[in-house]
Design a protein around this motif. Structure first.
Motif, mmCIF file in Angstrom:
data_model
loop_
_atom_site.group_PDB
_atom_site.id
_atom_site.type_symbol
_atom_site.label_atom_id
_atom_site.label_comp_id
_atom_site.label_asym_id
_atom_site.label_seq_id
_atom_site.Cartn_x
_atom_site.Cartn_y
_atom_site.Cartn_z
ATOM 1 N N MET A 88 -7.072 -10.996 -16.640
ATOM 2 C CA MET A 88 -6.222 -12.343 -16.623
ATOM 3 C C MET A 88 -5.208 -12.692 -15.292
ATOM 4 O O MET A 88 -5.924 -13.716 -14.240
ATOM 5 N N ALA A 89 -4.747 -12.038 -14.943
ATOM 6 C CA ALA A 89 -3.608 -11.477 -14.062
ATOM 7 C C ALA A 89 -4.602 -11.042 -12.266
ATOM 8 O O ALA A 89 -4.285 -12.084 -11.290
ATOM 9 N N SER A 90 -5.384 -10.647 -12.952
ATOM 10 C CA SER A 90 -6.085 -10.101 -11.923
ATOM 11 C C SER A 90 -6.824 -11.116 -10.428
ATOM 12 O O SER A 90 -7.217 -11.378 -8.797
ATOM 13 N N SER A 91 -7.647 -12.121 -11.506
ATOM 14 C CA SER A 91 -8.703 -13.165 -11.587
ATOM 15 C C SER A 91 -7.890 -14.180 -10.878
ATOM 16 O O SER A 91 -7.928 -14.923 -9.782
ATOM 17 N N TYR A 92 -6.237 -14.561 -11.175
ATOM 18 C CA TYR A 92 -5.344 -15.046 -10.883
ATOM 19 C C TYR A 92 -5.360 -15.218 -9.533
ATOM 20 O O TYR A 92 -4.968 -16.187 -8.371
ATOM 21 N N TRP A 93 -4.487 -14.723 -9.168
ATOM 22 C CA TRP A 93 -4.826 -14.102 -7.327
ATOM 23 C C TRP A 93 -6.256 -13.849 -6.380
ATOM 24 O O TRP A 93 -5.861 -14.128 -5.169
ATOM 25 N N PHE A 94 -7.176 -13.869 -7.330
ATOM 26 C CA PHE A 94 -8.332 -13.397 -6.506
ATOM 27 C C PHE A 94 -9.020 -15.051 -5.580
ATOM 28 O O PHE A 94 -9.083 -14.452 -3.917
ATOM 29 N N TYR A 95 -9.234 -16.155 -6.433
ATOM 30 C CA TYR A 95 -9.429 -17.288 -5.491
ATOM 31 C C TYR A 95 -8.465 -17.573 -4.580
ATOM 32 O O TYR A 95 -8.837 -17.798 -3.446
ATOM 33 N N PRO A 96 -7.190 -17.951 -4.597
ATOM 34 C CA PRO A 96 -6.002 -17.863 -3.261
ATOM 35 C C PRO A 96 -6.581 -16.632 -1.731
ATOM 36 O O PRO A 96 -6.225 -16.884 -1.081
ATOM 37 N N LEU A 97 -6.687 -15.111 -2.157
ATOM 38 C CA LEU A 97 -6.665 -14.274 -1.164
ATOM 39 C C LEU A 97 -8.335 -14.687 -0.772
ATOM 40 O O LEU A 97 -8.113 -14.867 0.574
ATOM 41 N N LEU A 98 -8.828 -15.072 -1.285
ATOM 42 C CA LEU A 98 -10.475 -15.404 -0.751
ATOM 43 C C LEU A 98 -11.136 -16.744 -0.100
ATOM 44 O O LEU A 98 -10.661 -16.201 1.173
ATOM 45 N N LEU A 99 -9.190 -17.462 -0.468
ATOM 46 C CA LEU A 99 -9.286 -18.360 0.307
ATOM 47 C C LEU A 99 -8.863 -18.134 2.220
ATOM 48 O O LEU A 99 -9.022 -18.824 3.243
ATOM 49 N N ILE A 100 -8.185 -17.192 2.090
ATOM 50 C CA ILE A 100 -6.805 -16.818 2.763
ATOM 51 C C ILE A 100 -7.811 -16.016 3.569
ATOM 52 O O ILE A 100 -7.663 -16.313 5.138
ATOM 53 N N VAL A 101 -9.039 -15.127 3.483
ATOM 54 C CA VAL A 101 -9.656 -13.987 3.945
ATOM 55 C C VAL A 101 -11.234 -15.669 4.545
ATOM 56 O O VAL A 101 -11.015 -15.303 6.062
ATOM 57 N N ALA A 102 -10.746 -16.572 3.753
ATOM 58 C CA ALA A 102 -11.854 -17.259 4.457
ATOM 59 C C ALA A 102 -11.536 -18.308 5.760
ATOM 60 O O ALA A 102 -12.633 -18.414 6.911
#
Length: 141
Positions: free
Chosen positions: A1-15
């Motif tokens: 659960m904790a790893s998916s918490y950071w996935f979407y913000p990181l994806l947004l920053i990369v985009a």
């Protein structure tokens, strides 16, 4: 659960980073310039816009976007990034005879003219160094 918490913000920053870099690359390769004055009439009129693409393939007859020369010092003393853009037609390339002269255009230079003889161009400032030319016109609007 904790790893998916950071996935979407990181994806947004990369985009966002990729989008910013894409825009930066487009601005290095393309420029939109508004025609000011009558120097290119009748082909281009005051207020028209020109889309130019950076290229090293410049031929006689091409319309180019070029850094304007210093009014007093000419082409040699101008910094391309700080100069306003000019839109001119290539009248002669390196080794070709400059219009109205018996002399050849030096290597690495182009003789640029406005379509309307009333404007400023190589007749006043001499041949333009190739490094001052941004690119050739792709389309006028």
């Amino acid at each position: 659960m904790a790893s998916s918490y950071w996935f979407y913000p990181l994806l947004l920053i990369v985009a966002v980073a990729l989008t910013v870099e894409s825009v930066r690359q487009l601005r290095r390769r393309w420029v939109l310039v508004k025609v000011e004055g009558a120097s290119m009439e009748p082909a281009l009129k005051d207020g028209d816009e020109v889309l130019a693409k950076r290229t090293k393939r410049i031929q006689t007859g091409d319309i180019v976007v070029v850094a304007a020369p210093d009014p007093e010092l000419g082409w040699a003393e101008i910094r391309r990034l700080k100069a306003p853009w000019w839109i001119k037609r290539v009248a002669a390339g390196p080794g070709e005879t400059a219009p109205g002269s018996a002399e050849a255009v030096p290597a690495g230079h182009y003789y640029l003219l406005g379509d309307n003889p009333a404007g400023e161009d190589s007749r006043r400032h001499g041949p333009c160094p190739e490094k001052m030319i941004f690119g050739t016109m792709v389309r006028g609007f």
